[in-house]
Design an enzyme around this catalytic site. Structure first.
Site, mmCIF file in Angstrom:
data_model
loop_
_atom_site.group_PDB
_atom_site.id
_atom_site.type_symbol
_atom_site.label_atom_id
_atom_site.label_comp_id
_atom_site.label_asym_id
_atom_site.label_seq_id
_atom_site.Cartn_x
_atom_site.Cartn_y
_atom_site.Cartn_z
ATOM 1 N N GLY A 1 0.795 -1.225 0.000
ATOM 2 C CA GLY A 1 0.000 0.000 0.000
ATOM 3 C C GLY A 1 0.820 1.264 0.000
ATOM 4 O O GLY A 1 0.369 2.313 -0.479
ATOM 5 N N ASP B 1 -0.967 -5.075 -5.894
ATOM 6 C CA ASP B 1 -2.140 -4.270 -6.198
ATOM 7 C C ASP B 1 -1.819 -2.800 -5.996
ATOM 8 O O ASP B 1 -0.693 -2.384 -6.199
ATOM 9 C CB ASP B 1 -3.347 -4.732 -5.364
ATOM 10 C CG ASP B 1 -3.186 -4.506 -3.867
ATOM 11 O OD1 ASP B 1 -2.045 -4.407 -3.383
ATOM 12 O OD2 ASP B 1 -4.223 -4.425 -3.161
#
Length: 346
Positions: free
Chosen positions: A113, A144
């Site tokens: 993140g 991601d």
């Protein structure tokens, strides 16, 4: 102290992560605060640029705060995680598409993140303590927060290697792989930030930048390109197992730590995204197909349990490495229909 300090200093919008005890891990509230500030500043003439930095010397941001994701997911509540990832990805896209310069200072760990907020701006600064990585496969996720796009755009087959092994890049490596733009000794960061606040320009930063340090990753590139060019995870494993050298041994050891479904899907995602028509929104859409299903159909909850909760480091994955059915990967990446990720149009 709050987990994040958002303010305007001179001509700069300043976002400082202040959750130092948790290595500045991103909570849902932190993501939403960042997104709200970016939306407001995009239309604020006083703000000429945005600067991200973080408290402490250990980490810019060591990833997303997954404790709440685990707690809700183990109770069968998948809605919280899906909402977290959806809104986080929208914030990642906003940074990538931002109409003003976005400068980030990436000391210590920038993982998962942290890459999503630190590596999508226009001026990504690394120093001697910088350690960047995408280690999501180790907990049953895939790279991601837009990281799949960075991996797809990396030179040669670095994307497959970085995405599946979780290799930690130093400053030189991050510059080589396209995760950073500028190297600057960290004792010079406060002075440069002060100049940018005053001027609203990035010229002081660009003038202060130093030549890139050496990159071990660059030296490994021929081996990476030779071993990670296969069409599937199975192809990559076959090549690595056919070699008898330190690179292959180290790579196989790193791969053995990841969830096989995550590893196989990561390779497939990077292959789908590599090409001239790839955009951040396409990458985030593909990532969300996986994370939307990660708790219910993937290995995420088991990966978090083994690595971070019980810490036995003995996850019981769904599949054996090298034996992931092609259909399992396809199912994780099937379009979500009405649940697909959407973006605000402004």
């Amino acid at each position: 102290m709050s987990d994040i300090h958002i303010r305007i200093e001179g001509r700069a919008g300043r976002i400082t992560l202040t959750r130092e005890a948790a290595l500045n891990a991103l909570s849902y509230d932190m993501c939403m605060s960042i997104d709200a500030a970016l939306k407001a500043w995009a239309k604020d003439d006083q703000v000429a640029l945005v600067i991200f930095d973080a408290a402490g010397d250990k980490a810019f941001c060591a990833g997303g705060d997954i404790a709440e994701l685990y707690e809700t997911g183990t109770k069968g509540d998948f809605a919280y995680g899906r909402t977290f990832w959806r809104d986080e990805y929208r914030m990642n896209a906003r940074i990538f598409e931002y109409p003003k310069p976005v400068v980030s200072f990436l000391q210590g760990f920038t993982m998962g993140g942290g890459v999503g907020i630190g590596c999508h701006g226009t001026h990504r600064v690394v120093g001697d303590t910088s350690k960047l990585s995408m280690p999501e496969c180790g907990i049953g996720l895939v790279p991601d927060v837009g990281g799949s796009l960075l991996l797809a755009l990396a030179p040669g087959r670095l994307g497959e290697y970085l995405g599946t092994t979780g290799y930690r890049m130093n400053a030189g490596d991050a510059l080589h792989a396209g995760f950073a733009d500028l190297y600057l000794p960290e004792d010079q960061w406060p002075g440069v930030i002060a100049e940018m606040e005053q001027s609203g320009e990035v010229t002081a930063l660009e003038a202060a930048a130093h030549p890139a340090p050496d990159s071990a990753l660059a030296a490994m590139q021929p081996d990476i390109d030779a071993c990670f060019a296969g069409e599937s995870l199975t192809d990559i494993l076959t090549v690595l197992r056919g070699r008898d050298d330190a690179f292959a041994t180290d790579s196989l050891k790193a791969l053995s730590r990841g969830a096989p479904l995550s590893l196989a899907t990561t390779v497939e995602m990077i292959h789908r995204l590599r090409g001239s028509t790839t955009t951040m929104r396409k990458a985030l859409d593909l990532e969300y197909r996986y994370t939307y299903r990660a708790m219910e159909k993937g290995d995420f909850l088991e990966g978090v349990r083994a690595l971070l909760i019980d810490k036995d480091k003995s996850p019981k994955w769904q599949h054996e490495i090298g034996a992931v059915p092609t259909v399992a990967v396809s199912q994780m990446l099937t379009p979500l229909g009405p649940n697909a990720l959407t973006f605000e149009e402004e």
